[in-house]
Design a protein around this motif. Structure first.
Motif, PDB file in Angstrom:
ATOM      1  N   LEU A 116       0.809  -1.214   0.000  1.00  0.00           N
ATOM      2  CA  LEU A 116       0.000   0.000   0.000  1.00  0.00           C
ATOM      3  C   LEU A 116       0.846   1.270   0.000  1.00  0.00           C
ATOM      4  O   LEU A 116       0.377   2.325  -0.425  1.00  0.00           O
ATOM      5  N   CYS A 117       2.084   1.172   0.523  1.00  0.00           N
ATOM      6  CA  CYS A 117       2.914   2.373   0.614  1.00  0.00           C
ATOM      7  C   CYS A 117       4.379   1.956   0.597  1.00  0.00           C
ATOM      8  O   CYS A 117       4.867   1.377   1.572  1.00  0.00           O
ATOM      9  N   TYR A 118       5.046   2.211  -0.499  1.00  0.00           N
ATOM     10  CA  TYR A 118       6.439   1.771  -0.637  1.00  0.00           C
ATOM     11  C   TYR A 118       7.182   2.749  -1.524  1.00  0.00           C
ATOM     12  O   TYR A 118       6.595   3.653  -2.139  1.00  0.00           O
ATOM     13  N   TYR A 119       8.491   2.585  -1.565  1.00  0.00           N
ATOM     14  CA  TYR A 119       9.282   3.460  -2.429  1.00  0.00           C
ATOM     15  C   TYR A 119      10.344   2.668  -3.174  1.00  0.00           C
ATOM     16  O   TYR A 119      10.722   1.571  -2.777  1.00  0.00           O
ATOM     17  N   ARG A 120      10.804   3.283  -4.260  1.00  0.00           N
ATOM     18  CA  ARG A 120      11.948   2.784  -5.013  1.00  0.00           C
ATOM     19  C   ARG A 120      12.919   3.945  -5.154  1.00  0.00           C
ATOM     20  O   ARG A 120      12.517   5.089  -5.337  1.00  0.00           O
ATOM     21  N   LEU A 121      14.193   3.635  -5.058  1.00  0.00           N
ATOM     22  CA  LEU A 121      15.202   4.678  -4.936  1.00  0.00           C
ATOM     23  C   LEU A 121      16.074   4.766  -6.167  1.00  0.00           C
ATOM     24  O   LEU A 121      16.559   3.748  -6.664  1.00  0.00           O
ATOM     25  N   GLY A 122      16.300   5.958  -6.647  1.00  0.00           N
ATOM     26  CA  GLY A 122      17.167   6.510  -7.640  1.00  0.00           C
ATOM     27  C   GLY A 122      17.893   5.620  -8.623  1.00  0.00           C
ATOM     28  O   GLY A 122      17.405   4.555  -8.927  1.00  0.00           O
ATOM     29  N   PRO A 123      19.022   6.118  -9.118  1.00  0.00           N
ATOM     30  CA  PRO A 123      19.846   7.196  -8.557  1.00  0.00           C
ATOM     31  C   PRO A 123      19.277   8.594  -8.819  1.00  0.00           C
ATOM     32  O   PRO A 123      18.720   8.848  -9.881  1.00  0.00           O
ATOM     33  N   PHE A 125      16.770  10.121  -7.377  1.00  0.00           N
ATOM     34  CA  PHE A 125      15.345  10.355  -7.106  1.00  0.00           C
ATOM     35  C   PHE A 125      14.801   9.255  -6.210  1.00  0.00           C
ATOM     36  O   PHE A 125      15.402   8.183  -6.066  1.00  0.00           O
ATOM     37  N   VAL A 126      13.657   9.532  -5.625  1.00  0.00           N
ATOM     38  CA  VAL A 126      12.901   8.500  -4.927  1.00  0.00           C
ATOM     39  C   VAL A 126      11.470   8.561  -5.449  1.00  0.00           C
ATOM     40  O   VAL A 126      10.887   9.642  -5.576  1.00  0.00           O
ATOM     41  N   PHE A 143      10.432  12.482  -5.930  1.00  0.00           N
ATOM     42  CA  PHE A 143      11.266  13.536  -5.371  1.00  0.00           C
ATOM     43  C   PHE A 143      12.637  13.456  -6.029  1.00  0.00           C
ATOM     44  O   PHE A 143      13.267  12.392  -6.028  1.00  0.00           O
ATOM     45  N   GLU A 144      13.069  14.572  -6.574  1.00  0.00           N
ATOM     46  CA  GLU A 144      14.415  14.647  -7.145  1.00  0.00           C
ATOM     47  C   GLU A 144      15.183  15.689  -6.346  1.00  0.00           C
ATOM     48  O   GLU A 144      14.756  16.844  -6.249  1.00  0.00           O
ATOM     49  N   LEU A 145      16.285  15.280  -5.776  1.00  0.00           N
ATOM     50  CA  LEU A 145      17.041  16.170  -4.897  1.00  0.00           C
ATOM     51  C   LEU A 145      18.469  15.660  -4.811  1.00  0.00           C
ATOM     52  O   LEU A 145      18.695  14.443  -4.687  1.00  0.00           O
ATOM     53  N   GLY A 147      21.625  14.400  -3.300  1.00  0.00           N
ATOM     54  CA  GLY A 147      21.849  13.731  -2.015  1.00  0.00           C
ATOM     55  C   GLY A 147      20.642  12.973  -1.499  1.00  0.00           C
ATOM     56  O   GLY A 147      20.575  12.631  -0.312  1.00  0.00           O
ATOM     57  N   ILE A 148      19.675  12.660  -2.367  1.00  0.00           N
ATOM     58  CA  ILE A 148      18.442  12.023  -1.905  1.00  0.00           C
ATOM     59  C   ILE A 148      18.716  10.659  -1.272  1.00  0.00           C
ATOM     60  O   ILE A 148      18.032  10.257  -0.320  1.00  0.00           O
ATOM     61  N   GLU A 149      19.739   9.945  -1.784  1.00  0.00           N
ATOM     62  CA  GLU A 149      20.050   8.629  -1.205  1.00  0.00           C
ATOM     63  C   GLU A 149      20.472   8.773   0.259  1.00  0.00           C
ATOM     64  O   GLU A 149      20.050   7.997   1.124  1.00  0.00           O
ATOM     65  N   ARG A 150      21.308   9.788   0.547  1.00  0.00           N
ATOM     66  CA  ARG A 150      21.734  10.038   1.931  1.00  0.00           C
ATOM     67  C   ARG A 150      20.547  10.448   2.800  1.00  0.00           C
ATOM     68  O   ARG A 150      20.398   9.974   3.928  1.00  0.00           O
ATOM     69  N   ILE A 151      19.694  11.305   2.270  1.00  0.00           N
ATOM     70  CA  ILE A 151      18.550  11.781   3.047  1.00  0.00           C
ATOM     71  C   ILE A 151      17.609  10.629   3.398  1.00  0.00           C
ATOM     72  O   ILE A 151      17.164  10.494   4.541  1.00  0.00           O
ATOM     73  N   VAL A 152      17.327   9.784   2.428  1.00  0.00           N
ATOM     74  CA  VAL A 152      16.446   8.638   2.693  1.00  0.00           C
ATOM     75  C   VAL A 152      17.068   7.722   3.748  1.00  0.00           C
ATOM     76  O   VAL A 152      16.383   7.246   4.664  1.00  0.00           O
ATOM     77  N   ALA A 153      18.389   7.497   3.630  1.00  0.00           N
ATOM     78  CA  ALA A 153      19.065   6.634   4.613  1.00  0.00           C
ATOM     79  C   ALA A 153      18.955   7.231   6.018  1.00  0.00           C
ATOM     80  O   ALA A 153      18.733   6.509   7.000  1.00  0.00           O
ATOM     81  N   GLU A 154      19.082   8.541   6.141  1.00  0.00           N
ATOM     82  CA  GLU A 154      18.950   9.191   7.454  1.00  0.00           C
ATOM     83  C   GLU A 154      17.539   9.046   8.000  1.00  0.00           C
ATOM     84  O   GLU A 154      17.346   8.756   9.187  1.00  0.00           O
ATOM     85  N   LEU A 155      16.572   9.241   7.137  1.00  0.00           N
ATOM     86  CA  LEU A 155      15.182   9.212   7.598  1.00  0.00           C
ATOM     87  C   LEU A 155      14.677   7.791   7.820  1.00  0.00           C
ATOM     88  O   LEU A 155      13.626   7.601   8.429  1.00  0.00           O
ATOM     89  N   GLU A 156      15.413   6.802   7.363  1.00  0.00           N
ATOM     90  CA  GLU A 156      15.028   5.413   7.653  1.00  0.00           C
ATOM     91  C   GLU A 156      15.418   5.013   9.076  1.00  0.00           C
ATOM     92  O   GLU A 156      14.951   4.003   9.579  1.00  0.00           O
ATOM     93  N   THR A 157      16.294   5.799   9.696  1.00  0.00           N
ATOM     94  CA  THR A 157      16.611   5.544  11.096  1.00  0.00           C
ATOM     95  C   THR A 157      15.531   6.201  11.951  1.00  0.00           C
ATOM     96  O   THR A 157      14.567   6.772  11.441  1.00  0.00           O
ATOM     97  N   VAL A 158      15.672   6.100  13.267  1.00  0.00           N
ATOM     98  CA  VAL A 158      14.888   6.958  14.158  1.00  0.00           C
ATOM     99  C   VAL A 158      15.738   8.215  14.337  1.00  0.00           C
ATOM    100  O   VAL A 158      16.686   8.245  15.121  1.00  0.00           O
ATOM    101  N   ALA A 159      15.412   9.233  13.552  1.00  0.00           N
ATOM    102  CA  ALA A 159      16.280  10.403  13.442  1.00  0.00           C
ATOM    103  C   ALA A 159      15.864  11.492  14.429  1.00  0.00           C
ATOM    104  O   ALA A 159      14.671  11.708  14.673  1.00  0.00           O
ATOM    105  N   ASP A 160      16.872  12.157  14.975  1.00  0.00           N
ATOM    106  CA  ASP A 160      16.626  13.344  15.800  1.00  0.00           C
ATOM    107  C   ASP A 160      16.414  14.520  14.849  1.00  0.00           C
ATOM    108  O   ASP A 160      17.351  14.949  14.171  1.00  0.00           O
ATOM    109  N   SER A 161      15.217  15.026  14.803  1.00  0.00           N
ATOM    110  CA  SER A 161      14.886  16.067  13.817  1.00  0.00           C
ATOM    111  C   SER A 161      15.793  17.285  13.947  1.00  0.00           C
ATOM    112  O   SER A 161      16.146  17.914  12.943  1.00  0.00           O
ATOM    113  N   ALA A 162      16.190  17.605  15.168  1.00  0.00           N
ATOM    114  CA  ALA A 162      16.969  18.824  15.400  1.00  0.00           C
ATOM    115  C   ALA A 162      18.383  18.733  14.831  1.00  0.00           C
ATOM    116  O   ALA A 162      19.014  19.758  14.574  1.00  0.00           O
TER     117      ALA A 162
END
Length: 205
Positions: A116-123, A125-126, A143-145, A147-162
């Motif tokens: 129901l909700c999934y993603y496929r990654l770049g290079p 884009f996501v 989403f095209e950005l 460094g998107i691969e790095r951003i997705v990897a960060e947000l796949e953790t439990v990230a500290d927003s600050a």
């Protein structure tokens, strides 16, 4: 990537974990590489904004297991302050004898489906497919950005927003607005899972 037609996922072992705290920092991919073909939570899980780290860590475990098409058997509750519709693409809690089923739990079990909700990654884009909501709310995003691969990897953790970099913070806010990230108590994690194994034959998704 394999398909749901394969029966290979039925061979292996089921790993038993304790409570949701055991999910903090747990490496699902490493466990699967080590032969795990399922997970079972021994203790009841409470998903709550009052317990942001444990709640998000457990959501991360459910998401990463779904990414590999690996089942998670668990039981527990979800507080009314959390919208179960955000999680219906992930394995719902199983029923227990004598349970007083809340509306949230009932909706999760009723609407849950894989894919129901999934993603496929770049290079670069996501691509996210989100059909948790029917009709006009179903959406596909690209989403095209840089460094998107790095951003997705960060947000796949439990990230500290600050502590996120500015580009990751911006992406997190956009994803949260679209109900694609969950933020609790200054922490956050991505909700769509990376499609590594189709849960059903691909033409049916």
């Amino acid at each position: 990537m394999t398909t749901g037609d394969s029966a290979s996922a039925s061979v292996g072992k089921v790993l038993e974990l304790g409570g949701p705290e055991a999910a903090v920092g747990y490496d699902v991919a490493a466990a699967i590489d080590g032969g795990a073909r399922g997970f079972r939570l021994r203790d009841a899980v409470r998903l709550s904004g009052d317990e942001p780290r444990a709640t998000l860590a457990f959501v991360r475990l459910l998401r990463d297991a779904a990414s590999f098409g690996v089942p998670v058997a668990w039981h527990g509750i979800i507080d009314e302050g959390l919208d179960a519709r955000l999680l219906i693409h992930l394995a719902p809690p199983g029923p227990v004898p004598g349970e007083q089923t809340s509306v949230n739990l009932a909706e999760w079990r009723h609407f849950h489906q894989p894919g129901l909700c999934y993603y496929r990654l770049g290079p670069g884009f996501v691509f996210i497919k989100d059909v948790r909501w029917e009709g006009e709310h179903a959406a596909r995003y690209r989403f095209e950005l840089e460094g998107i691969e790095r951003i997705v990897a960060e947000l796949e953790t439990v990230a500290d927003s600050a502590t996120l970099a500015d580009d990751a913070k911006g992406a997190l806010e956009d994803l949260t607005t679209e109900h694609l990230a969950l933020q609790l108590g200054g922490l956050a994690t991505l909700l769509p899972y990376r499609m590594r194994r189709w849960p059903v034959p691909a033409l049916e998704i």
